[in-house]
Structures are given as C-alpha cells and as structure tokens.
Design a protein around this motif. Sequence first.
Motif, PDB file in Angstrom:
ATOM      1  N   ARG A  91       0.834  -1.218   0.000  1.00 51.54           N
ATOM      2  CA  ARG A  91       0.000   0.000   0.000  1.00 51.54           C
ATOM      3  C   ARG A  91       0.858   1.254   0.000  1.00 51.54           C
ATOM      4  O   ARG A  91       0.549   2.231  -0.692  1.00 51.54           O
ATOM      5  N   ALA A  92       1.952   1.229   0.770  1.00 53.10           N
ATOM      6  CA  ALA A  92       2.852   2.381   0.804  1.00 53.10           C
ATOM      7  C   ALA A  92       3.499   2.594  -0.569  1.00 53.10           C
ATOM      8  O   ALA A  92       3.637   3.737  -1.025  1.00 53.10           O
ATOM      9  N   ALA A  93       3.883   1.506  -1.228  1.00 49.69           N
ATOM     10  CA  ALA A  93       4.482   1.614  -2.562  1.00 49.69           C
ATOM     11  C   ALA A  93       3.469   2.173  -3.562  1.00 49.69           C
ATOM     12  O   ALA A  93       3.829   2.992  -4.416  1.00 49.69           O
ATOM     13  N   ILE A  94       2.241   1.755  -3.435  1.00 51.32           N
ATOM     14  CA  ILE A  94       1.194   2.289  -4.326  1.00 51.32           C
ATOM     15  C   ILE A  94       1.008   3.778  -4.072  1.00 51.32           C
ATOM     16  O   ILE A  94       0.916   4.576  -5.026  1.00 51.32           O
ATOM     17  N   ARG A  95       0.949   4.181  -2.795  1.00 53.44           N
ATOM     18  CA  ARG A  95       0.808   5.611  -2.479  1.00 53.44           C
ATOM     19  C   ARG A  95       1.988   6.405  -3.039  1.00 53.44           C
ATOM     20  O   ARG A  95       1.805   7.489  -3.611  1.00 53.44           O
ATOM     21  N   THR A  96       3.189   5.853  -2.902  1.00 57.04           N
ATOM     22  CA  THR A  96       4.379   6.519  -3.434  1.00 57.04           C
ATOM     23  C   THR A  96       4.266   6.665  -4.945  1.00 57.04           C
ATOM     24  O   THR A  96       4.541   7.739  -5.495  1.00 57.04           O
ATOM     25  N   GLY A  97       3.852   5.590  -5.597  1.00 59.03           N
ATOM     26  CA  GLY A  97       3.705   5.635  -7.052  1.00 59.03           C
ATOM     27  C   GLY A  97       2.662   6.640  -7.497  1.00 59.03           C
ATOM     28  O   GLY A  97       2.882   7.414  -8.433  1.00 59.03           O
TER      29      GLY A  97
END
Length: 87
Positions: free
Chosen positions: A57-63
């Motif tokens: 989820r954090a990687a998606i938010r970053t992306g």
Amino acid sequence: MPAIERMTITMPVELAETLRKTVAGGEYASTSEVVREALREWTRRRDVERQDLEALRAAIRTGLGSGSGLPADQVFAELRARYAAKS
C-alpha cells in the motif's frame, strides 16, 4: 506465566488423528502444545502478511504521488525497441 484459558475446539477427524499421532510419536507432550504452536505460527504468518500488505500500500501511495504515468503502449513499445536493438 500467562493466564491459561481452557477451550474446546472442533476439527475434522483426520486432523484430530494427526494431532494424536504427533503426540504419540513424542514430538509434543500434548495436543494442546501442538495447537499452541500452530496458532503461534499462524499469528506470525498473519503479521508478516499484514506487513507485506502495508508495504505494498505504501508503494502504491508513493507511485500515485510520484506524478503522471506513461501509457502502457508507450512503455512496451520502448521496451520492444530496446530489446530489438540488442538482438
């Protein structure tokens, strides 16, 4: 020592037999010990899965926060051209 609570569980005959055989084979002192270990492992695995999900989820938010993306067709065309040039 933590407090102990007695519980009754229901399981398929095959699992109950596996528990009994495991205890009879000497791997564990009791069926409760087997169940406790299984629950500890389940808890560890669930915690890891939750951490992995949060990392995703954090990687998606970053992306999503990194700016606009490129159309997939453009990306694949560039990759094909790159690999074609190497051949």
